[in-house]
Design an enzyme around this catalytic site. Structure first.
Site, PDB file in Angstrom:
ATOM      1  CG  ASN A   7      -1.891   0.935   1.436  1.00  0.00           C
ATOM      2  OD1 ASN A   7      -1.754   2.086   0.560  1.00  0.00           O
ATOM      3  ND2 ASN A   7      -2.633   1.156   2.334  1.00  0.00           N
ATOM      4  NE  ARG A  99      -6.095   1.811  -0.219  1.00  0.00           N
ATOM      5  CZ  ARG A  99      -6.178   3.130   0.367  1.00  0.00           C
ATOM      6  NH1 ARG A  99      -4.931   3.605   0.821  1.00  0.00           N
ATOM      7  NH2 ARG A  99      -7.113   3.769   0.348  1.00  0.00           N
ATOM      8  CG  HIS A 189     -12.617   4.123   2.928  1.00  0.00           C
ATOM      9  ND1 HIS A 189     -13.427   5.415   3.532  1.00  0.00           N
ATOM     10  CD2 HIS A 189     -11.154   4.573   3.187  1.00  0.00           C
ATOM     11  CE1 HIS A 189     -12.425   6.150   4.004  1.00  0.00           C
ATOM     12  NE2 HIS A 189     -11.109   5.815   3.850  1.00  0.00           N
ATOM     13  CG  HIS A 217     -13.104   2.962   6.708  1.00  0.00           C
ATOM     14  ND1 HIS A 217     -12.294   1.987   6.512  1.00  0.00           N
ATOM     15  CD2 HIS A 217     -12.297   4.078   6.644  1.00  0.00           C
ATOM     16  CE1 HIS A 217     -11.088   2.250   6.524  1.00  0.00           C
ATOM     17  NE2 HIS A 217     -11.022   3.780   6.809  1.00  0.00           N
ATOM     18  CG  LEU A 218     -16.533   6.218  11.309  1.00  0.00           C
ATOM     19  CD1 LEU A 218     -17.038   6.449  12.739  1.00  0.00           C
ATOM     20  CD2 LEU A 218     -16.970   7.235  10.301  1.00  0.00           C
ATOM     21  N   GLY A 221      -9.501   9.621   6.872  1.00  0.00           N
ATOM     22  CA  GLY A 221     -10.674   9.823   5.912  1.00  0.00           C
ATOM     23  C   GLY A 221     -11.903   8.898   6.285  1.00  0.00           C
ATOM     24  NE  ARG A 250      -9.672  13.607   1.849  1.00  0.00           N
ATOM     25  CZ  ARG A 250      -9.465  12.525   2.220  1.00  0.00           C
ATOM     26  NH1 ARG A 250     -10.604  11.706   2.574  1.00  0.00           N
ATOM     27  NH2 ARG A 250      -8.297  11.905   1.562  1.00  0.00           N
ATOM     28  CB  ILE A 342     -12.534   7.412  14.657  1.00  0.00           C
ATOM     29  CG1 ILE A 342     -11.370   8.458  14.319  1.00  0.00           C
ATOM     30  CG2 ILE A 342     -13.665   8.096  15.253  1.00  0.00           C
ATOM     31  CD1 ILE A 342     -11.707   9.769  13.342  1.00  0.00           C
ATOM     32  N   GLY A 343     -13.548   4.515  14.496  1.00  0.00           N
ATOM     33  CA  GLY A 343     -14.588   3.540  14.638  1.00  0.00           C
ATOM     34  C   GLY A 343     -14.439   2.554  15.444  1.00  0.00           C
ATOM     35  CD  GLU A 344     -10.635  -0.950  13.734  1.00  0.00           C
ATOM     36  OE1 GLU A 344      -9.463  -1.177  14.575  1.00  0.00           O
ATOM     37  OE2 GLU A 344     -10.575  -0.987  12.392  1.00  0.00           O
ATOM     38  CG  ASN A 345      -8.972   2.608  18.383  1.00  0.00           C
ATOM     39  OD1 ASN A 345      -8.735   1.684  19.367  1.00  0.00           O
ATOM     40  ND2 ASN A 345      -8.428   2.748  17.226  1.00  0.00           N
ATOM     41  CD  GLU A 396      -8.561  -0.718   3.825  1.00  0.00           C
ATOM     42  OE1 GLU A 396      -8.702  -0.024   2.889  1.00  0.00           O
ATOM     43  OE2 GLU A 396      -8.070  -0.171   5.161  1.00  0.00           O
TER      44      GLU A 396
HETATM   45  P1  ADP Z   1      -6.282   6.364   8.093  1.00  0.00           P
HETATM   46  O1  ADP Z   1      -7.453   6.736   7.623  1.00  0.00           O
HETATM   47  O2  ADP Z   1      -5.076   7.263   7.873  1.00  0.00           O
HETATM   48  O3  ADP Z   1      -6.038   4.900   7.897  1.00  0.00           O
HETATM   49  P2  ADP Z   1      -6.826   5.443  10.646  1.00  0.00           P
HETATM   50  O4  ADP Z   1      -7.882   4.290  10.619  1.00  0.00           O
HETATM   51  O5  ADP Z   1      -5.516   4.855  11.455  1.00  0.00           O
HETATM   52  O6  ADP Z   1      -6.512   6.282   9.883  1.00  0.00           O
HETATM   53  O7  ADP Z   1      -7.634   6.388  11.961  1.00  0.00           O
HETATM   54  C1  ADP Z   1      -6.791   7.532  12.249  1.00  0.00           C
HETATM   55  C2  ADP Z   1      -7.766   8.224  13.197  1.00  0.00           C
HETATM   56  O8  ADP Z   1      -8.281   7.335  14.348  1.00  0.00           O
HETATM   57  C3  ADP Z   1      -7.302   9.348  13.946  1.00  0.00           C
HETATM   58  O9  ADP Z   1      -7.942  10.457  14.102  1.00  0.00           O
HETATM   59  C4  ADP Z   1      -6.903   9.004  15.343  1.00  0.00           C
HETATM   60  O10 ADP Z   1      -6.918   9.988  16.356  1.00  0.00           O
HETATM   61  C5  ADP Z   1      -8.032   8.040  15.841  1.00  0.00           C
HETATM   62  N1  ADP Z   1      -7.816   7.134  16.742  1.00  0.00           N
HETATM   63  C6  ADP Z   1      -6.873   6.176  16.861  1.00  0.00           C
HETATM   64  N2  ADP Z   1      -6.845   5.728  18.180  1.00  0.00           N
HETATM   65  C7  ADP Z   1      -7.998   6.458  19.013  1.00  0.00           C
HETATM   66  C8  ADP Z   1      -8.406   6.320  20.199  1.00  0.00           C
HETATM   67  N3  ADP Z   1      -7.970   5.670  21.003  1.00  0.00           N
HETATM   68  N4  ADP Z   1      -9.317   7.091  20.587  1.00  0.00           N
HETATM   69  C9  ADP Z   1      -9.799   8.037  19.697  1.00  0.00           C
HETATM   70  N5  ADP Z   1      -9.357   8.201  18.388  1.00  0.00           N
HETATM   71  C10 ADP Z   1      -8.458   7.207  17.724  1.00  0.00           C
END
Ligand code: ADP
Length: 414
Positions: A7, A99, A189, A217-218, A221, A250, A342-345, A396
């Site tokens: 990628n 990718r 995505h 997907h958060l 992007g 964005r 963001i979606g996962e965390n 992915e």
């Molecule tokens: P990309 O689109 O570059 O692949 P990612 O999927 O890695 O990005 O997501 C990055 C975003 O996820 C950032 O805004 C980051 O702050 C957020 N993020 C990662 N870990 C956490 C967390 N523990 N709590 C809140 N946001 C998080």
């Protein structure tokens, strides 16, 4: 087979080696053997490589281009001290999966890369001026390093959305513009949304045609995807990744007149306004502080920064609007699935996004929501919630490795 998944971004190269074959795909026993990231290619590059279950290898050194970065990664991969099981020489890497961001209308599925495919990806640079040239760098570099004997495949971010109907992908502008220039929604995505659909199907024990979900997907992007009967029927990103949800930098959806207005008021060129909408808007633009969700949440939690909170609320609210819209156009959905950084965390964003959605039968279990972080896969809705809510870490690379494997073996693509 050992598949090298690549990628490449404009100044970065991410890779994984995934061991897979048709049997392993069927059983879901594919294995990631190692992964790595090279950032800041072109200057003092930052490197972090890791064999699964071993400590990370980190270093920094000057790497002038993607070819140098790939060569450096391969030297590490094949170094006897690295000890990746089953990977000792270049011939142990059986194929490469790339990718690739924009496949235009032409590529509705993954393809084996040949000269004609490279030419078509080059032709699509017009549609993805930031991304396709970077992906091509990876393809050229792999060709130079591996030669023509090792098969390569392109897996497109747009391909999963090629099932969208005209009512979803056309813009309300003169139809001739679509005919002449292919101006339309393509969505991105796709590989991630496709994985989420696949994983949800496995978790629920369903057939593909039974998957009716809204995938979110958060990451930096962000995009939403309406998946009906296992296929993408609508998605929030557009001809470019600027449309739809609010993102790190964005703006997402915007009245197009704003562009002209800013240009007049600020006396700026179109390019400058587009730069502003792509790079200085979204979470960064609203908060005036950061594009990073983690930092934004910290600003709110520690300092009660009003605009940090506003950015969080706007981000979550946009998601809610899309969920509502897709729920209506799909005629209902069985689940909402959160993924990516963001979606996962971020339980905070998931909570804001789902608040008030009890009108659709969405009920979050606050404890499960809070506990589901750090790459955990879990349902976070209550047992009585009519619409299930899942957190599913995206993968992915797995989809890319599997498609590459199928292409090399001439097996049908899903
Ligand atoms: P990309 O689109 O570059 O692949 P990612 O999927 O890695 O990005 O997501 C990055 C975003 O996820 C950032 O805004 C980051 O702050 C957020 N993020 C990662 N870990 C956490 C967390 N523990 N709590 C809140 N946001 C998080």
């Amino acid at each position: 087979m050992n598949i090298l998944v690549l990628n490449t971004g404009s100044s970065s190269l991410k890779f994984q080696i995934i061991k897979t074959d048709l049997e392993m795909i069927e059983q879901g026993t594919d294995e990631m053997l190692c992964k790595g990231l090279v950032e800041r290619i072109g200057s003092q590059a930052l490197i972090s490589f890791q064999v699964v279950n071993k400590p990370q290898f980190k270093t920094a050194l000057p790497l002038k281009d993607h070819r140098a970065a790939l060569k450096y990664a391969l030297d590490w991969i094949l170094n006897p001290e690295t000890q990746i099981p089953g990977v000792e020489s270049l011939t142990d890497i059986n194929a490469i999966g790339h990718r690739t961001v924009h496949g235009g209308e032409q590529f509705t599925n993954s393809v084996r890369i040949d000269e004609a495919v490279i030419k078509s990806i080059e032709d699509n640079i017009d549609l993805a001026p930031l991304h396709n040239p970077a992906n091509l760098k990876g393809i050229y570099a792999a060709k130079e390093v591996f030669g023509n004997q090792v098969p390569q495949a392109a897996i497109f971010d747009t391909a999963f959305h090629s099932t969208m109907p005209e009512v979803s992908f056309l813009y309300g502008i003169p139809y001739q513009l679509y005919r002449r220039f292919k101006i339309r929604k393509y969505g991105f995505h796709g590989t991630s949304h496709r994985y989420i659909g696949y994983r949800y199907r496995k978790l629920e024990g369903l057939r593909r045609e039974e998957v009716n979900i809204i995938s979110l997907h958060l990451g930096n992007g962000a995009s939403a995807c309406a998946i009906k009967k296992g296929k993408s029927v609508d998605t929030s990103m557009g001809m470019t990744p600027l449309e739809g949800l609010m993102m790190g930098t964005r703006c997402g959806d915007l009245d197009p007149s704003v562009i002209e207005f800013i240009a007049h008021k600020e006396n700026s060129t179109l390019e400058e306004v587009m730069q502003l909408l792509n790079k200085r808007s979204g979470l960064l633009g609203i908060s005036g502080l950061t594009h990073d969700m983690r930092d934004l949440e910290a600003e709110w939690n520690e300092y009660r920064d009003r605009r940090a909170k506003l950015a969080l609320d706007m981000f979550g609210n946009r998601i809610k609007k899309y969920v509502g819209a897709y729920y209506a156009t799909m005629g209902g959905a069985d689940a909402i699935c959160f993924t990516a950084g963001i979606g996962e965390n971020s339980p905070t964003i998931r909570k804001i996004a789902c608040e008030g959605l009890n009108v659709l039968g969405v009920e979050i279990d606050d404890k499960l929501n809070e506990e589901t972080i750090g790459g955990k896969e879990s349902i976070i809705s209550t047992p009585t919630s009519k619409v299930k809510v899942y957190v599913i870490p995206t993968n992915e690379e797995l989809i890319i490795a599997r498609d590459t494997c199928r292409i090399v073996l001439n097996a049908p693509l899903p």
